[in-house]
Design a protein around this motif. Structure first.
Motif, PDB file in Angstrom:
ATOM      1  N   LYS A  20       0.833  -1.179   0.000  1.00 27.53           N
ATOM      2  CA  LYS A  20       0.000   0.000   0.000  1.00 27.53           C
ATOM      3  C   LYS A  20       0.877   1.241   0.000  1.00 27.53           C
ATOM      4  O   LYS A  20       1.977   1.245   0.543  1.00 27.53           O
ATOM      5  N   LEU A  21       0.361   2.331  -0.604  1.00 29.15           N
ATOM      6  CA  LEU A  21       1.103   3.579  -0.667  1.00 29.15           C
ATOM      7  C   LEU A  21       0.381   4.643   0.146  1.00 29.15           C
ATOM      8  O   LEU A  21      -0.840   4.719   0.132  1.00 29.15           O
ATOM      9  N   VAL A  22       1.100   5.458   0.866  1.00 33.72           N
ATOM     10  CA  VAL A  22       0.509   6.565   1.615  1.00 33.72           C
ATOM     11  C   VAL A  22       1.239   7.841   1.255  1.00 33.72           C
ATOM     12  O   VAL A  22       2.402   7.822   0.828  1.00 33.72           O
ATOM     13  N   GLY A  23       0.576   8.995   1.444  1.00 31.87           N
ATOM     14  CA  GLY A  23       1.203  10.276   1.148  1.00 31.87           C
ATOM     15  C   GLY A  23       1.023  10.666  -0.305  1.00 31.87           C
ATOM     16  O   GLY A  23       0.405   9.964  -1.101  1.00 31.87           O
ATOM     17  N   ARG A  24       1.580  11.800  -0.655  1.00 33.02           N
ATOM     18  CA  ARG A  24       1.456  12.295  -2.012  1.00 33.02           C
ATOM     19  C   ARG A  24       2.820  12.755  -2.524  1.00 33.02           C
ATOM     20  O   ARG A  24       3.678  13.157  -1.751  1.00 33.02           O
ATOM     21  N   GLY A  25       2.979  12.736  -3.841  1.00 34.62           N
ATOM     22  CA  GLY A  25       4.184  13.247  -4.476  1.00 34.62           C
ATOM     23  C   GLY A  25       5.440  12.645  -3.881  1.00 34.62           C
ATOM     24  O   GLY A  25       5.567  11.432  -3.728  1.00 34.62           O
ATOM     25  N   ALA A  26       6.387  13.497  -3.531  1.00 40.95           N
ATOM     26  CA  ALA A  26       7.681  13.028  -3.013  1.00 40.95           C
ATOM     27  C   ALA A  26       7.535  12.345  -1.665  1.00 40.95           C
ATOM     28  O   ALA A  26       8.435  11.646  -1.206  1.00 40.95           O
ATOM     29  N   GLY A  27       6.398  12.537  -1.001  1.00 39.47           N
ATOM     30  CA  GLY A  27       6.205  11.953   0.317  1.00 39.47           C
ATOM     31  C   GLY A  27       5.610  10.554   0.278  1.00 39.47           C
ATOM     32  O   GLY A  27       5.288   9.988   1.313  1.00 39.47           O
ATOM     33  N   VAL A  28       5.416   9.989  -0.905  1.00 35.57           N
ATOM     34  CA  VAL A  28       4.820   8.661  -1.013  1.00 35.57           C
ATOM     35  C   VAL A  28       5.748   7.624  -0.395  1.00 35.57           C
ATOM     36  O   VAL A  28       6.945   7.590  -0.667  1.00 35.57           O
ATOM     37  N   ARG A  29       5.205   6.772   0.455  1.00 31.58           N
ATOM     38  CA  ARG A  29       5.978   5.694   1.081  1.00 31.58           C
ATOM     39  C   ARG A  29       5.321   4.357   0.792  1.00 31.58           C
ATOM     40  O   ARG A  29       4.108   4.224   0.851  1.00 31.58           O
ATOM     41  N   ASP A  30       6.149   3.370   0.485  1.00 32.50           N
ATOM     42  CA  ASP A  30       5.665   2.017   0.210  1.00 32.50           C
ATOM     43  C   ASP A  30       5.592   1.262   1.538  1.00 32.50           C
ATOM     44  O   ASP A  30       6.615   1.021   2.179  1.00 32.50           O
ATOM     45  N   LEU A  31       4.368   0.893   1.936  1.00 33.24           N
ATOM     46  CA  LEU A  31       4.191   0.168   3.201  1.00 33.24           C
ATOM     47  C   LEU A  31       4.095  -1.340   3.000  1.00 33.24           C
ATOM     48  O   LEU A  31       3.822  -2.078   3.939  1.00 33.24           O
ATOM     49  N   ARG A  32       4.301  -1.772   1.768  1.00 38.84           N
ATOM     50  CA  ARG A  32       4.255  -3.221   1.517  1.00 38.84           C
ATOM     51  C   ARG A  32       5.407  -3.898   2.256  1.00 38.84           C
ATOM     52  O   ARG A  32       6.540  -3.443   2.192  1.00 38.84           O
ATOM     53  N   PRO A  33       5.136  -4.993   2.972  1.00 40.63           N
ATOM     54  CA  PRO A  33       6.209  -5.698   3.675  1.00 40.63           C
ATOM     55  C   PRO A  33       7.295  -6.160   2.704  1.00 40.63           C
ATOM     56  O   PRO A  33       6.999  -6.598   1.595  1.00 40.63           O
ATOM     57  N   LYS A  34       8.541  -6.029   3.121  1.00 40.58           N
ATOM     58  CA  LYS A  34       9.655  -6.486   2.281  1.00 40.58           C
ATOM     59  C   LYS A  34       9.678  -8.014   2.276  1.00 40.58           C
ATOM     60  O   LYS A  34       9.632  -8.641   3.334  1.00 40.58           O
ATOM     61  N   LEU A  35       9.752  -8.596   1.084  1.00 37.29           N
ATOM     62  CA  LEU A  35       9.785 -10.047   0.948  1.00 37.29           C
ATOM     63  C   LEU A  35      11.232 -10.499   0.766  1.00 37.29           C
ATOM     64  O   LEU A  35      11.898 -10.116  -0.199  1.00 37.29           O
ATOM     65  N   ILE A  36      11.711 -11.281   1.715  1.00 33.57           N
ATOM     66  CA  ILE A  36      13.089 -11.774   1.675  1.00 33.57           C
ATOM     67  C   ILE A  36      13.072 -13.282   1.459  1.00 33.57           C
ATOM     68  O   ILE A  36      12.479 -14.023   2.241  1.00 33.57           O
ATOM     69  N   ALA A  37      13.713 -13.732   0.395  1.00 36.38           N
ATOM     70  CA  ALA A  37      13.855 -15.167   0.127  1.00 36.38           C
ATOM     71  C   ALA A  37      15.213 -15.615   0.659  1.00 36.38           C
ATOM     72  O   ALA A  37      16.242 -15.016   0.332  1.00 36.38           O
ATOM     73  N   VAL A  38      15.214 -16.637   1.486  1.00 37.02           N
ATOM     74  CA  VAL A  38      16.460 -17.171   2.051  1.00 37.02           C
ATOM     75  C   VAL A  38      16.807 -18.452   1.305  1.00 37.02           C
ATOM     76  O   VAL A  38      16.061 -19.437   1.343  1.00 37.02           O
ATOM     77  N   VAL A  39      17.925 -18.438   0.598  1.00 37.21           N
ATOM     78  CA  VAL A  39      18.351 -19.592  -0.204  1.00 37.21           C
ATOM     79  C   VAL A  39      19.734 -20.016   0.280  1.00 37.21           C
ATOM     80  O   VAL A  39      20.720 -19.304   0.045  1.00 37.21           O
ATOM     81  N   HIS A  40      19.810 -21.142   0.959  1.00 34.83           N
ATOM     82  CA  HIS A  40      21.108 -21.608   1.455  1.00 34.83           C
ATOM     83  C   HIS A  40      21.968 -22.105   0.306  1.00 34.83           C
ATOM     84  O   HIS A  40      23.121 -21.716   0.145  1.00 34.83           O
ATOM     85  N   ASP A  41      21.417 -22.966  -0.513  1.00 33.57           N
ATOM     86  CA  ASP A  41      22.142 -23.483  -1.665  1.00 33.57           C
ATOM     87  C   ASP A  41      21.130 -24.064  -2.643  1.00 33.57           C
ATOM     88  O   ASP A  41      19.974 -24.325  -2.285  1.00 33.57           O
ATOM     89  N   VAL A  42      21.569 -24.263  -3.876  1.00 35.61           N
ATOM     90  CA  VAL A  42      20.695 -24.856  -4.895  1.00 35.61           C
ATOM     91  C   VAL A  42      21.441 -25.977  -5.611  1.00 35.61           C
ATOM     92  O   VAL A  42      22.669 -25.992  -5.656  1.00 35.61           O
ATOM     93  N   TYR A  43      20.664 -26.894  -6.158  1.00 34.99           N
ATOM     94  CA  TYR A  43      21.245 -28.022  -6.885  1.00 34.99           C
ATOM     95  C   TYR A  43      21.080 -27.879  -8.395  1.00 34.99           C
ATOM     96  O   TYR A  43      21.363 -28.806  -9.143  1.00 34.99           O
ATOM     97  N   VAL A  44      20.606 -26.711  -8.843  1.00 36.51           N
ATOM     98  CA  VAL A  44      20.377 -26.498 -10.267  1.00 36.51           C
ATOM     99  C   VAL A  44      21.600 -26.855 -11.115  1.00 36.51           C
ATOM    100  O   VAL A  44      21.476 -27.558 -12.118  1.00 36.51           O
ATOM    101  N   PRO A  45      22.808 -26.401 -10.754  1.00 30.08           N
ATOM    102  CA  PRO A  45      23.960 -26.719 -11.605  1.00 30.08           C
ATOM    103  C   PRO A  45      24.265 -28.212 -11.681  1.00 30.08           C
ATOM    104  O   PRO A  45      24.800 -28.690 -12.675  1.00 30.08           O
ATOM    105  N   GLU A  46      23.939 -28.954 -10.606  1.00 26.52           N
ATOM    106  CA  GLU A  46      24.218 -30.398 -10.601  1.00 26.52           C
ATOM    107  C   GLU A  46      23.233 -31.168 -11.476  1.00 26.52           C
ATOM    108  O   GLU A  46      23.548 -32.263 -11.944  1.00 26.52           O
ATOM    109  N   GLY A  47      22.031 -30.631 -11.658  1.00 28.82           N
ATOM    110  CA  GLY A  47      21.084 -31.216 -12.597  1.00 28.82           C
ATOM    111  C   GLY A  47      20.217 -32.328 -12.037  1.00 28.82           C
ATOM    112  O   GLY A  47      20.328 -32.744 -10.880  1.00 28.82           O
TER     113      GLY A  47
END
Length: 283
Positions: A1-28
């Motif tokens: 959600k956005l609040v304020g106007r013009g330069a004062g607009v702030r994004d209140l959407r929660p930051k989405l953080i993906a935690v990836v320890h490791d992937v096996y894509v290269p190994e196939g």
């Protein structure tokens, strides 16, 4: 959600953080099938790719544990995902046995393996190293601190043990090891052997160095910046267990020289540094 106007607009959407320890894509897909069987081996690669595509599209930040894992992600998904990736290595406890000058004298004649007892860790290669070490130092043993033992890997291990002519009493298994017990084992071990083919971070090699114990391992990208071959460790070509054994004997032959170089930059892997980086990620 956005609040304020013009330069004062702030994004209140929660930051989405993906935690990836490791992937096996290269190994196939073959890696998945070999390690996890038919069902998981077929479904796993599809789910991994699907999740990573979602992360690329929706995540604000992708947090991973090493430059190696970051490289794997970028190899598969390119700069679009790379712009979101932040490396934040896992911390570990540095409190352990008191280090003394010439600490090699207080070591005991055993090599140590710590990790899950799964195929890509190749614990049976430790037995080959043990066999070659015992030809020079007959009283050596191998200690395995293990979790998640896969039956098929244990069967292969036991077959390998008999094939090499090693006695059962030359090998010790420890399960459900407390942290203080593990630190003590790292401190008493003469050598830490890490024959894994795949690692996201490989924090155990740092834990070993922190307790004054040199490392011999296969040369993986994950160890860059942690292990310095010829100083605190010896790194050899992945899968060459003969070279792994020769490297182990090389360390034992110049042991005090390697022990002196077993130091860790505590700041990089401390809980305080991890939290500091995490706060920056959270913004």
């Amino acid at each position: 959600k956005l609040v304020g106007r013009g330069a004062g607009v702030r994004d209140l959407r929660p930051k989405l953080i993906a935690v990836v320890h490791d992937v096996y894509v290269p190994e196939g897909a073959l890696f998945w099938l070999k390690q996890y069987g038919l069902v998981t081996g077929l479904v796993g690669p599809f789910l991994e790719r699907l999740q990573l595509r979602r992360d690329r599209k929706f995540a604000d930040v992708v947090m991973t544990v090493s430059e190696s894992s970051k490289g794997k992600l970028m190899d598969r998904f390119g700069e679009v995902l790379g712009e979101k990736i932040v490396v934040n290595p896992n911390p570990f406890e540095l409190v352990g046995r008191e280090r003394v000058e010439g600490g090699g004298a207080e070591k005991e004649n055993f090599i140590l393996f710590v990790g899950r007892f799964v195929g890509y860790k190749h614990p049976e290669h430790v037995l080959y190293v043990l066999k070659k070490i015992r030809e020079v130092y007959p009283d050596f043993k191998a200690v395995f601190v293990v979790s998640r033992i896969l039956p098929k890997v244990l069967k292969k291990f036991e077959t390998y043990l008999k094939r090499l002519g090693l006695s059962a009493d030359s090998v010790q298994f420890i399960e459900n090891c407390r942290k203080d017990e593990l630190v003590d084992l790292f401190g008493r071990a003469k050598l830490f052997v890490q024959p894994s083919y795949v690692e996201g971070q490989g924090i155990v090699v740092i834990e070993s160095l922190s307790q004054g114990t040199p490392v011999v391992a296969y040369n993986l990208r994950a160890y860059e910046g942690m292990l310095r071959s010829g100083e605190n460790s010896e790194l050899v070509k992945k899968g060459d267990k003969g070279a792994l054994a020769l490297a182990s004997l090389k360390i034992l032959g110049r042991y005090d020289e390697y022990c002196e170089k077993c130091v860790v930059d505590e700041g990089d892997f401390s809980e305080e540094k991890f939290v500091e980086r995490l706060r920056k990620i959270l913004g």
